[in-house]
Design a protein around this motif. Structure first.
Motif, short mmCIF file in Angstrom:
data_model
loop_
_atom_site.label_atom_id
_atom_site.label_comp_id
_atom_site.label_asym_id
_atom_site.label_seq_id
_atom_site.Cartn_x
_atom_site.Cartn_y
_atom_site.Cartn_z
N GLN A 1 0.84 -1.19 0.00
CA GLN A 1 0.00 0.00 0.00
C GLN A 1 0.88 1.25 0.00
O GLN A 1 1.99 1.23 0.54
CB GLN A 1 -0.94 0.00 1.21
N TYR A 2 0.35 2.31 -0.59
CA TYR A 2 1.12 3.54 -0.76
C TYR A 2 0.30 4.75 -0.35
O TYR A 2 -0.93 4.76 -0.49
CB TYR A 2 1.58 3.67 -2.21
N LYS B 1 -6.23 -0.30 -6.49
CA LYS B 1 -7.34 -0.36 -5.55
C LYS B 1 -7.25 0.84 -4.61
O LYS B 1 -6.19 1.09 -4.03
CB LYS B 1 -7.30 -1.66 -4.75
N ILE C 1 -7.94 2.38 -1.23
CA ILE C 1 -8.22 1.89 0.12
C ILE C 1 -8.95 2.95 0.95
O ILE C 1 -9.82 2.62 1.75
CB ILE C 1 -6.92 1.48 0.83
N SER C 2 -8.60 4.21 0.78
CA SER C 2 -9.20 5.28 1.59
C SER C 2 -10.71 5.29 1.43
O SER C 2 -11.23 5.24 0.31
CB SER C 2 -8.63 6.64 1.17
N ILE D 1 -4.81 6.55 0.23
CA ILE D 1 -4.12 5.27 0.35
C ILE D 1 -4.56 4.37 -0.79
O ILE D 1 -5.77 4.14 -1.00
CB ILE D 1 -4.42 4.59 1.70
N VAL D 2 -3.59 3.86 -1.55
CA VAL D 2 -3.89 2.99 -2.68
C VAL D 2 -3.07 1.72 -2.57
O VAL D 2 -2.04 1.67 -1.90
CB VAL D 2 -3.60 3.69 -4.03
N GLU D 3 -3.55 0.69 -3.25
CA GLU D 3 -2.86 -0.60 -3.27
C GLU D 3 -2.41 -0.89 -4.69
O GLU D 3 -3.22 -0.84 -5.62
CB GLU D 3 -3.82 -1.68 -2.77
N GLU E 1 5.72 4.68 0.40
CA GLU E 1 5.28 3.34 0.78
C GLU E 1 4.74 3.38 2.20
O GLU E 1 5.39 3.92 3.11
CB GLU E 1 6.44 2.34 0.70
N TYR F 1 0.28 8.51 9.71
CA TYR F 1 0.87 7.47 8.88
C TYR F 1 2.40 7.58 8.92
O TYR F 1 2.95 8.67 9.07
CB TYR F 1 0.42 7.60 7.43
N THR G 1 -12.09 -0.05 -7.60
CA THR G 1 -11.03 -0.93 -8.06
C THR G 1 -11.00 -0.98 -9.57
O THR G 1 -11.97 -0.68 -10.25
CB THR G 1 -11.22 -2.38 -7.54
#
Length: 491
Positions: A3-4, A32, A34-35, A44-46, A68, A167, A484
């Motif tokens: 995740q980034y 994807k 995430i947030s 936040i992305v995957e 990261e 974070y 997604t």
């Protein structure tokens, strides 16, 4: 998958996710989100690979930086507990030179807290030297705040430390595409006009066409070429057309020797990618073949600074439109005279947008995209206002990308050609469903836009025109938790 953390600008909020998804489709990687709240300053992305992060940094004009994600929490205690449970993720950086940076999203952190926060990570036992300039690794602590305006020093100190989440990450890079808006700023361009699209918005639009080397992108209302420069920047071949060649040329000086659009393309090093710009009425296009253009991008003229026109005379004009060339006393035909402009009449925006979608249905390759701005009166807009043409579908994330100006807004419409055939060439006839004299049940929010803009967007019910049922879109819209893109890059 890793995740980034994307540190992302608070401007053009509704454009950020469509831009991310388009980048993932250009480079063919899944992403994807995430947030849960996609409108915060930290997203936040995957992603599968770190190289995909670099593609985002290279292309996304709203991304400030990417890191990261190594740990997170609602407080520093939660953050440290999370990090302690998997300290092995820091092993590759144990001997590297490093530094710590503290950043606040939606808030400028008070400097007095920085030292204490950095020292609270001493349990990581990093052995490399601390280097404030050019370290091998930069660790970043992000405090995420509610977006509020602190106009005074007292207000800033009062909210300091009252973040919603914190974070910890490893910096991967800074957003390179952020520089494009400044390097392409209109006022520094070799050629521009009063209708030139603002540079940042041109890049946001161009990103939706999925530009890449070898693709062909066309602007049928090219004006001064803003969308061409942005599309060509990513390696696509571009060309345009306009009913008024004076906009393409500008005032050509003898020492310059090139039309204005070509001078600006040369300024940006894009001359080899600009195929040509032609002068013709798009409703009388010389193109006799469909299915060969990868994307169409345009900002149709809608009357705020210039109105759309098509060849012909206005309804009720005393002189009929001549169908044969007119011979002048000096032996030349009228259309051969310097500065000749054929007669034209207004092009109703509702007709134009429907014609534009039909033109895209004919010219685009299967899977090609049409990207254009649709100006709409806020109180009158409905989703059915977007033209529906068989073989074309609208691609929309949430409630779409909107540049809001209060009573009206510009909606960025992205459509994809789903048909596998070219279909028949559009006829560009006036469409009866937009004839106000027929009292239709619903007139699109962009119908008669120029006149309504001039009158301050007076309600149709007050002006005696048909009053459609209206819905006022929320701003910003309520969002689902996850967006997604699967392995086939379909939203």
């Amino acid at each position: 998958m890793p995740q980034y953390i994307l540190r992302i600008s608070h401007e053009h909020l509704t454009f950020r996710i469509p831009s991310l998804l388009s980048i993932s489709q250009v480079f063919k990687f899944p992403i994807k989100i995430i947030s849960q709240n996609k409108y915060r300053g930290l997203l936040i992305v995957e992603l599968e690979k770190e190289e995909h992060v670099h593609s985002i940094l290279d292309r996304h004009t709203l991304v400030l930086s990417a890191s990261e994600l190594l740990a997170e929490g609602s407080s520093y205690d939660d953050l440290h507990n999370d990090l302690r449970q998997h300290l092995e993720i820091l092993d590759p950086y144990k001997q590297a030179s490093f530094k710590f940076t503290l950043e606040g999203s939606g808030h400028r952190v008070v400097e007095a807290r920085i030292t204490d926060i950095v020292e609270s990570f001493d349990y990581t036992a990093l052995e490399g030297p601390i280097r404030m300039k050019n370290p091998e690794v930069e660790f970043v602590v992000f405090e995420d705040y509610e977006l509020e305006v602190a106009n005074t020093t007292e207000a800033r100190f009062a909210r300091d430390g009252k973040f919603t989440r914190v974070y910890f990450g490893r910096r991967i890079g800074m957003g390179k595409a952020r520089l494009l808006a400044a390097s392409h700023e209109v006022k520094h361009r070799a050629y521009y006009g009063n209708t030139s699209m603002e540079a940042h918005m041109a890049f946001l639009m161009a990103g939706q066409t999925l530009p890449a080397p070898g693709k062909i992108i066309y602007d049928p209302f090219v004006g001064t070429g803003s969308m061409l420069y942005a599309s060509a920047h990513w390696g696509a071949y571009v060309f345009g057309s306009d009913i008024d060649g004076r906009q393409i040329k500008g005032k050509m000086k003898e020492k310059e020797g090139k039309p204005g659009i070509f001078r600006a393309a040369e300024q940006y090093g894009l001359s080899d990618l600009l195929l040509d710009c032609l002068t013709y009425d798009v409703t009388k296009s010389p193109m006799r073949r469909g299915g060969w253009i990868d994307a169409i991008i345009t900002d149709p003229p809608y009357g705020v600074r210039a109105g759309a026109k098509r060849q012909g005379r206005k309804e009720g004009a005393k002189k009929a439109l001549k169908t044969e060339p007119v011979l002048m006393p000096d032996g030349r035909y009228s259309h051969e005279m310097p500065g000749y402009q054929p007669p034209s009449r207004p092009y109703e925006l509702a007709n134009l947008t429907l014609d534009l979608v039909q033109l895209a249905r004919y010219l685009l390759v299967p899977g090609g995209r049409l990207v254009f701005f649709l100006p709409t009166v806020t109180e009158d807009y409905q989703e059915i206002d977007v033209p529906v043409v068989e073989g074309m579908r609208e691609l929309k994330v949430d409630q779409g990308s909107v540049q809001d100006f209060g009573k009206w807004g510009r909606r960025l419409i992205t459509m994809e050609k789903t048909a596998q055939d070219d279909g028949v060439p559009p006829k560009f006839e006036d469409h009866e469903e937009f004839d106000i004299n027929n009292q239709p049940e619903h007139l699109p929010g962009h119908h008669g836009f120029r006149e309504r803009y001039a009158t301050g967007f007076r309600s149709r019910s007050k002006s005696g025109n048909p009053s459609p049922s209206t819905t006022t879109p929320a701003s910003p819209p309520t969002l689902e938790p996850v967006v997604t893109v699967d392995s086939t890059n379909k939203v």
